[in-house]
Each structure stands twice: as C-alpha cells, then as structure tokens.
Design a protein around this motif. Structure first.
Motif, short mmCIF file in Angstrom:
data_model
loop_
_atom_site.label_atom_id
_atom_site.label_comp_id
_atom_site.label_asym_id
_atom_site.label_seq_id
_atom_site.Cartn_x
_atom_site.Cartn_y
_atom_site.Cartn_z
N HIS A 233 0.83 -1.20 0.00
CA HIS A 233 0.00 0.00 0.00
C HIS A 233 0.87 1.26 0.00
O HIS A 233 0.61 2.21 -0.75
CB HIS A 233 -0.91 -0.01 1.22
CG HIS A 233 -2.11 0.88 1.08
ND1 HIS A 233 -3.31 0.45 0.56
CD2 HIS A 233 -2.29 2.20 1.36
CE1 HIS A 233 -4.17 1.46 0.53
NE2 HIS A 233 -3.56 2.53 1.02
N ASN A 236 2.49 1.63 -3.41
CA ASN A 236 1.57 1.74 -4.54
C ASN A 236 1.84 0.69 -5.62
O ASN A 236 1.61 0.91 -6.80
CB ASN A 236 1.63 3.14 -5.18
CG ASN A 236 0.98 4.18 -4.30
OD1 ASN A 236 -0.04 3.92 -3.66
ND2 ASN A 236 1.58 5.35 -4.24
N ILE A 348 -6.34 -1.67 5.97
CA ILE A 348 -5.76 -1.63 4.62
C ILE A 348 -6.80 -2.04 3.59
O ILE A 348 -6.90 -1.46 2.51
CB ILE A 348 -4.52 -2.55 4.55
CG1 ILE A 348 -3.46 -2.04 5.52
CG2 ILE A 348 -3.96 -2.60 3.13
CD1 ILE A 348 -2.32 -3.00 5.76
N LYS A 349 -7.61 -3.03 3.95
CA LYS A 349 -8.64 -3.54 3.04
C LYS A 349 -9.65 -2.44 2.69
O LYS A 349 -10.03 -2.27 1.53
CB LYS A 349 -9.36 -4.72 3.68
CG LYS A 349 -10.39 -5.38 2.78
CD LYS A 349 -11.05 -6.56 3.48
CE LYS A 349 -12.11 -7.21 2.60
NZ LYS A 349 -12.78 -8.34 3.29
N GLU A 350 -10.08 -1.66 3.71
CA GLU A 350 -11.07 -0.61 3.49
C GLU A 350 -10.43 0.76 3.27
O GLU A 350 -11.15 1.76 3.15
CB GLU A 350 -12.02 -0.54 4.71
CG GLU A 350 -12.78 -1.82 4.99
CD GLU A 350 -13.74 -2.17 3.87
OE1 GLU A 350 -14.25 -1.24 3.20
OE2 GLU A 350 -13.98 -3.38 3.66
N ASN A 351 -9.08 0.82 3.27
CA ASN A 351 -8.34 2.07 3.08
C ASN A 351 -8.72 3.12 4.14
O ASN A 351 -8.92 4.29 3.83
CB ASN A 351 -8.57 2.63 1.67
CG ASN A 351 -7.52 3.65 1.27
OD1 ASN A 351 -6.41 3.64 1.80
ND2 ASN A 351 -7.88 4.54 0.36
N ILE A 354 -5.24 5.39 6.60
CA ILE A 354 -3.88 5.24 6.07
C ILE A 354 -3.18 6.60 6.06
O ILE A 354 -1.98 6.70 6.35
CB ILE A 354 -3.89 4.63 4.65
CG1 ILE A 354 -4.62 3.29 4.63
CG2 ILE A 354 -2.47 4.48 4.12
CD1 ILE A 354 -3.98 2.19 5.43
N ASP A 355 -3.95 7.65 5.75
CA ASP A 355 -3.38 9.01 5.74
C ASP A 355 -2.87 9.40 7.13
O ASP A 355 -1.84 10.09 7.25
CB ASP A 355 -4.42 10.04 5.28
CG ASP A 355 -4.73 9.91 3.80
OD1 ASP A 355 -3.93 9.26 3.09
OD2 ASP A 355 -5.76 10.44 3.36
#
Length: 411
Positions: A233, A236, A348-351, A354-355
C-alpha cells in the motif's frame, strides 16, 4: 593512458555526452573529425567519422578543455551526439582504435580530478552523492558538501591541530630559546577547543547518514497481521506476496520510497511467532535484527488479536508506532492500556486511516532529519576518523607528564 566513456548515462536520449581525458585526447578528436581541435571551451559543430574508414557516425558538438584547466586536470574533451545506442557504440568503437585509449572505469574521471588536486575527497564523494540523489533533501545535502562547508570546517580544525603540534615541537627542539611562558596553557586551550568542536560534530544523531542512505523503517509484527499488504500500500505496487497462509514472508523485502522529499527504505519482515520450521525461525531472527537497525518500527497487529507476547512488547519503544490493522472488524473499543501507546487504527482492506499513519511517519521523519547545525558527516568513514581523532585528543589531554615533555627539566 587516455580514458573515455559515456558520461550522460545509458538509455535513449536526445543528446549523449562522451567524455575523453588524457594525453591522446587531441589526437582522438583530430582522427574523429579530420580537423585540429577547436578553440578551448568553445562549442564547435563538427562531423564525427569512424577512424580509418571516414564513414560518418553523426554530427555533433565538440568541447575542448586543454589541461590543466579542465575537470580532470588533464587534456579533456566532451563530444555531444544524438543519444542512440548505435551512435554511442560506433563512437566508442572508433575511440578504442586510438593507441593508449581505453574505456573508463566507473567514477574514474572524478578519481583523476581528485588525484590531480582539482577537487578534495569530500567534494569527490559529494559529486557521487549528487549523481545518485533521488530526493530533494539528498540533493541539498550533496550541494552543501560540494560548496566546501565541510571542508572549511575540517580545515579550520586541522590548522588548530597543526599549531598545537608546532608549539610542542618548538618547546622540545628549542628549550633554551626565549619562547612565551604561557605556551603550555595555549596548547591545552586549543586542544580543548578542537575536542569540543569534534564532540559537537559527532553529536548529530547521524542525520547526514540518514539523508544519504535513507531513513530505515521496519514493518514488524505477528503473522497474518497485514505487514506485506501495508508495504504494498505504501509503495503503490505489489512488492511483497500477500497470502492468508501464515508465514508467507520468510526473508526481508525492501523498497525505497520518497515521502515528502525524504528518502525512506521500508522493510517487510517475517511474522514473529513460535515456529519449529528452521527457515521461518531464521526469517524471524532477521526480523529482530532489522528491528534493532531501524530508525522507526511499524509494529502491525490484528485488531481481533491484541494479546502481545514479550517479544512484541519489547518492540514497542519510543521509536515505534503500533499499527492496529483490520480495524473495520473491531467490535467495541480497544483496551485503555493500548490506547496509551503511540498507535493508529487502520484498515488496509477498506483504506481507512492510512493518511493518519503516513502523517505519523512524516512527523517522525521530520523530527529525525531536522537539525539546527550544518551537517558535516555523511558517511561512516567520516565518523570513524573523527572518533579516532577525539580518542587521541582525550589521551593527549590525560598525559600527566605533558608539562615535563614540553618544559624539560634543567640538569
């Protein structure tokens, strides 16, 4: 011996620059163009032909730099041609036919510049760092060293040490001469000043090495917590294999990233757990070694399983961020004790969040890289030499017989 090489880097390009340096440079230019070398430092358009056959290779610009007023200190020329592989190969092949001409080794032009006194070793190293720089902060550091800031500071300390040495030798060689009485005090004071300066330079939190080599981040944690998914992730792209089978990652996987202009090396490591598999046990040992070397540890755990073993607890120090993954599956609040830790809830799956994790990483980077003083050390070699110098100065200051040494007793 005369050397030549492509200096503009491999690959197709509009222009390629071939550099030649050495006694046979003028001869090579004359044989390639059928004319005398052009005026020094004047870009001159010439037809460039194969030596002996006069078959046209290309039409390009010749720049002639007679020594010692050149980058290497020798006679030197640069030939600018179209950057196709065929043109470059034909030109290289032709130059190789000139007597005493050979292909240059990597970095040999800069090595010649150093050997001929055109640049010092620090500048030679900074040129290599500038060429390999990938981030803005790396470029800035290389430019500062190239401009001579480090060299000026080290030369200043060197002058002080030479002055100390001259005073000591003067007292030993000419004990009966009318030398200043306070020379011993001056020696001690100068020695202390140099010692304090070196200690200050060494106390830089290794920022220079971090900038040059990259800030080391290790992703650690139990198996199937999402470590490899996090690496992919952040990158990228698919760097690591992601599988629901526990223990997929056996070796350390590295990727180089640019985060807000800061160079970062992120390592995905083997999941930490009790294992009888010899290969997996070796992978876990590598993980723990990487944790010790890291500037920042991302300890990734599964939100559904927040029971830490002693090894994981030991990783959660001031240089660690606890990353609680799969937070979308979390029912209810997390343990208050865990809340006290430097942590972030992500999925990570649902994002999710992460920010927030990247912001925490950025803040850690900035704190590690920010320094109020100029960076003087960028390589381990610099640090080792300064540490040795510091040790010798401390031994010098401890000498109880220093006074006897520099003020011999009258017989």
């Amino acid at each position: 011996m005369t050397i030549y090489a492509l200096s503009s880097g491999p690959g197709l390009s509009g222009i390629a620059v071939i550099r030649i340096s050495g006694q046979e440079t003028s001869k090579a230019i004359e044989l390639l163009t059928g004319k005398k070398v052009p005026k020094p430092r004047v870009a001159t358009l010439r037809k460039i032909n194969k030596i002996n056959t006069s078959e046209l290779i290309d039409e390009g610009i010749i720049l002639w730099f007679p020594g010692p007023e050149s980058y290497t200190g020798e006679d030197m020329a640069e030939i600018q041609v179209h950057g196709s592989k065929a043109v470059i190969d034909a030109l290289h092949s032709s130059i190789s036919n000139v007597e005493n001409c050979r292909l240059a080794e990597p970095g040999e032009f800069t090595k010649l510049a150093f050997q001929n006194g055109k640049i010092n070793l620090l500048k030679a190293e900074s040129i290599a760092d500038l060429i390999s720089s990938e981030t803005e902060i790396q470029r800035q550091q290389a430019i500062k060293i190239m401009n001579g800031k480090s060299a000026d500071q080290f030369n200043f300390l060197r002058e002080k040490l030479l002055k100390i040495l001259s005073h000591v030798e003067a007292k030993i060689d000419f004990p009966d001469e009318d030398l200043p009485n306070d020379i011993l005090e001056e020696i001690k004071k100068s020695s202390d000043d140099v010692l304090i300066n070196i200690e200050k330079i060494l106390n830089d939190q290794k920022v220079g090495e971090r900038i040059r080599e990259g800030f080391k981040i290790a992703i650690l944690g139990p198996t199937n917590a999402g470590k490899s998914s996090l690496l992919n992730h952040l990158s990228n792209r698919d760097v690591a294999i992601v599988s629901e089978i526990a223990g997929t990652t056996r070796d350390v996987i590295e990727t180089h990233l640019n985060i807000d202009g800061y160079p970062v090396i992120v390592s995905d490591t083997a999941g930490i757990r009790e294992s009888k598999n010899e290969i997996e046990k070796k992978g876990i040992k590598l993980s723990l070694n990487r944790a010790e070397e890291a500037d920042l540890k991302l300890v990734v755990v599964d939100a559904k399983n927040l029971n830490f073993n002693e090894v994981l607890k030991g990783l959660l120090d001031e240089n660690a961020i606890l990353v609680i993954n799969k937070s979308d599956l979390l029912k209810g609040d997390i343990n208050p004790e865990i809340k006290k830790l430097n942590h972030v809830l992500i999925s990570i799956k649902e994002n999710l969040n992460i920010d927030e994790l990247i912001l925490k990483i950025k803040n850690n980077l900035k704190n590690k890289f920010i320094t109020s003083d100029d960076i003087l050390i960028t390589r381990e070699r610099h640090r080792q030499h300064l540490e040795q110098c510091l040790e010798h100065l401390k031994n010098f200051n401890k000498k109880k017989k220093l006074k006897i040494l520099i003020k011999p007793q009258k017989i």
